[in-house]
Design a protein around this motif. Structure first.
Motif, mmCIF file in Angstrom:
data_model
loop_
_atom_site.group_PDB
_atom_site.id
_atom_site.type_symbol
_atom_site.label_atom_id
_atom_site.label_comp_id
_atom_site.label_asym_id
_atom_site.label_seq_id
_atom_site.Cartn_x
_atom_site.Cartn_y
_atom_site.Cartn_z
ATOM 1 N N SER B 157 0.837 -1.199 0.000
ATOM 2 C CA SER B 157 0.000 0.000 0.000
ATOM 3 C C SER B 157 0.875 1.253 0.000
ATOM 4 N N ARG B 158 0.397 2.247 -0.736
ATOM 5 C CA ARG B 158 1.157 3.489 -0.815
ATOM 6 C C ARG B 158 1.200 4.190 0.520
ATOM 7 N N VAL B 159 0.114 4.017 1.310
ATOM 8 C CA VAL B 159 0.085 4.704 2.600
ATOM 9 C C VAL B 159 1.243 4.228 3.482
ATOM 10 N N SER B 160 1.535 2.924 3.426
ATOM 11 C CA SER B 160 2.645 2.406 4.246
ATOM 12 C C SER B 160 3.972 2.973 3.770
ATOM 13 N N THR B 161 4.188 2.983 2.455
ATOM 14 C CA THR B 161 5.423 3.556 1.923
ATOM 15 C C THR B 161 5.537 5.013 2.330
ATOM 16 N N TYR B 162 4.405 5.695 2.239
ATOM 17 C CA TYR B 162 4.365 7.108 2.625
ATOM 18 C C TYR B 162 4.773 7.283 4.081
ATOM 19 N N THR B 163 4.235 6.403 4.948
ATOM 20 C CA THR B 163 4.567 6.487 6.372
ATOM 21 C C THR B 163 6.060 6.287 6.589
ATOM 22 N N LEU B 164 6.634 5.340 5.847
ATOM 23 C CA LEU B 164 8.075 5.103 5.968
ATOM 24 C C LEU B 164 8.853 6.360 5.579
#
Lengths: 246, 329
Positions: B157-164
């Motif tokens: 998910s992009r949200v997880s990458t974003y969080t990283l």
């Protein structure tokens, strides 16, 4: 405390400092005087580690320091100021002084605290938040002094801290320097303002064309024919004497 | 530390609001755009340490970014190392490269434009080497197989990458904030302001500058690792190309070099500007770059201390209105 023995520095064909020696005892204020271009600042640069002498030795508290880098010499307790003031222009007065204070205080809070004390000591207590580049010449000279003092140096080399000051400012800084000495710091100063040299220093060395030509109390030196000739030219001592008789 | 002004609160508040709003209204387009900007921000934070605080203007931070990306890619693809182990090794490698570049340059007293040119040369040498050897994939680059999963440091998910990416930016800013309050930071700034005076006050300028390079290299390497884990591809042009070096320094320059928020504010502003320019003149290819360039020039000309510097001058008209007018000049 400091012993400079037979130090020589050449720049190409020019011998800037030629076989110069001086000795400094702890707790004194000693002046280094001489005409322009005599090699005073070069000698200071060698003592402070900014230049390496071509010959001779410099010992500070018994340790050879000739050729050591400036920061190592500073850590031993010998700090110089610059004739042409070198403030950290973008920083405030307090931040400038804190850089010096960090030498013996790792934490920012301790360094700032120490810097405040030093600022008070040199009369800059009310300028702490001014930026260094907004200071007057007198302020910048004081800042040079404060930063060096903040390193808790045992020996301060002051390079013309009074040049460019008006008489009332000179009186103030003379008092400050005397206070610093009374707090236990030994001082070697280069100075052209003779009024200050006469009132501050207990002894003085005279450098001319790279050579140490005289040493004594300021009173002795102003009467010394070699010194007068160094400043005013060959035969000047004779003519002055003649003029006095006429 | 001086207190933040009203303008700073507004600016930083707006940036944080934007970054958090993406969690409330996740759009793949905006997430993708912001992830990219945040990874470049990490690289900018690295540049800001040496360039902004230390005054050593590197034009070759791609050398560090690329090393991070390539080392982690090579370890994973060629040697089968787990990404969680490859990442710290890659970061260490980037820090090492930075230390070597710094030690060599500063040993010979290079500063200003000379330092900039030498760092550019290092990055170019690495680019040519990377495009010539098969271990780096030569002209084709390295493709990391897509295996989504936390154990592979890849996120579906992009949200997880974003969080990283967001966490890495926060970490970089924490390191910067720590540095600002430390003796190391005070020494680094002193060197930027006046190196001779710094030496006279007992600062080992060589050591301080090399340490700053190592720290900067580790952060730039982290940006490289994050880039690889996000896009799963790297080649010599992406990793070591001059455009990455330019990206590294533009953000802090526009945002405010030598400030905590400068890299983040500047990089976001630049990327927004670049995207808007593309949207505005989508009919005429190339025109967007002209527009982008003109705006850049205007910012550099009229805001020498960047957007953060501008925000700092905006404060509440408290006592004397005349004074605030002068301030807002």
């Amino acid at each position: 405390m400091l012993r400079v023995a037979n130090v020589t520095k050449r720049f190409g064909g020019l011998v800037a400092v030629n076989d110069a020696s001086l000795t400094l005892e702890q707790g004194r204020i000693v002046a280094l005087i001489g005409p322009n271009g005599a090699g005073k600042t070069t000698l200071f640069a060698m003592i402070g580690g900014f230049l390496t002498p071509d010959a001779g030795s410099i010992t500070f508290e018994g340790q050879e320091i000739a050729g050591l880098p400036p920061h190592a010499i500073c850590r031993l307790g010998l700090t110089r100021t610059f004739q042409i003031v070198q403030p950290f222009a973008g920083l405030t007065v307090l931040e400038n002084i804190a850089v010096g204070a960090h030498l013996h205080h790792r934490s920012r809070a301790d360094a700032l605290e120490r810097a405040r004390l030093v600022a008070e000591q040199v009369g800059m207590g009310r300028m702490l938040d001014q930026s260094a580049q907004s200071l007057t010449v007198a302020g910048r000279k004081r800042l040079e002094l404060a930063r060096a003092l903040a390193t808790e140096a045992k020996l301060l080399l002051l390079d013309e801290v009074m040049a460019g000051l008006i008489p009332s400012e000179i009186v103030e800084i003379v008092a400050t320097i005397r206070q610093i000495r009374d707090s236990g710091v030994t001082i070697l100063l280069i100075e052209h303002v003779m009024q200050a040299v006469m009132s501050l220093s207990e002894e003085a060395y005279v450098l001319n064309q790279g050579k140490m030509i005289a040493h004594g109390t300021p009173k002795q030196l102003v009467a010394d024919p070699t010194v007068i000739e160094a400043y005013l030219g060959h035969g000047a001592a004779e003519r002055l004497k003649g003029g006095a008789h006429a | 530390m001086k207190h933040a002004t009203l303008g700073e609160w507004v600016l930083y508040g707006a940036v944080c609001a934007y970054l958090l709003a993406l969690y409330a209204l996740p759009s793949d387009v905006w997430l993708g755009f912001t992830i990219n900007a945040l990874i470049v921000t990490v690289l900018s934070i690295a540049w800001n340490i040496t360039g902004g605080y230390g005054g050593q203007m590197s034009f070759g931070h791609a050398a560090l970014f690329g090393t991070g990306a390539f080392v982690t890619a090579i370890l994973q693809v060629r040697l089968g190392v787990n990404p969680w182990l490859a990442a710290p090794l890659a970061i260490a490698a980037a820090a090492l490269v930075a230390g070597v570049i710094g030690a060599l340059s500063f040993r010979y007293g290079l500063k200003g434009s000379y330092f900039a040119l030498v760092t550019l040369a290092f990055a170019e040498v690495l680019r040519i080497l990377a495009s010539s050897f098969s271990i780096t994939g030569g002209g084709q680059g390295i493709l990391v197989p897509y295996k989504a999963g936390v154990e592979n440091l890849q996120f579906a998910s992009r949200v997880s990458t974003y969080t990283l990416a967001l966490a890495l930016v926060a970490l970089g800013m924490l390191v910067t904030a720590w540095m600002q309050r430390s003796r190391f930071g005070a020494y680094l700034i002193a060197i930027r302001e006046n190196e001779e005076a710094a030496k006279a006050l007992g600062i080992d300028t060589f050591r301080t500058k090399v340490l700053a390079m190592v720290l900067s290299g580790a952060i730039a390497g982290t940006a490289g690792v994050a880039y690889l884990q996000t896009f799963l591809f790297v080649d010599s042009q992406i990793a070591y190309g001059a455009s990455m070096s330019v990206e590294a320094l533009l953000g802090p320059m526009i945002g405010g070099s030598g400030t905590l928020w400068g890299p983040l504010v500047g990089t976001l502003a630049l990327h927004l500007l670049g995207e808007s320019a593309k949207e505005l003149v989508s009919g005429a290819p190339g025109l967007n770059l002209v527009l982008y360039g003109v705006v850049l020039l205007v910012i550099l000309r009229y805001l020498p201390d960047g957007l953060v510097g501008l925000a700092r001058r905006v404060r509440l008209p408290r006592r004397a209105p005349a004074a605030s007018m002068k301030e807002a000049r």
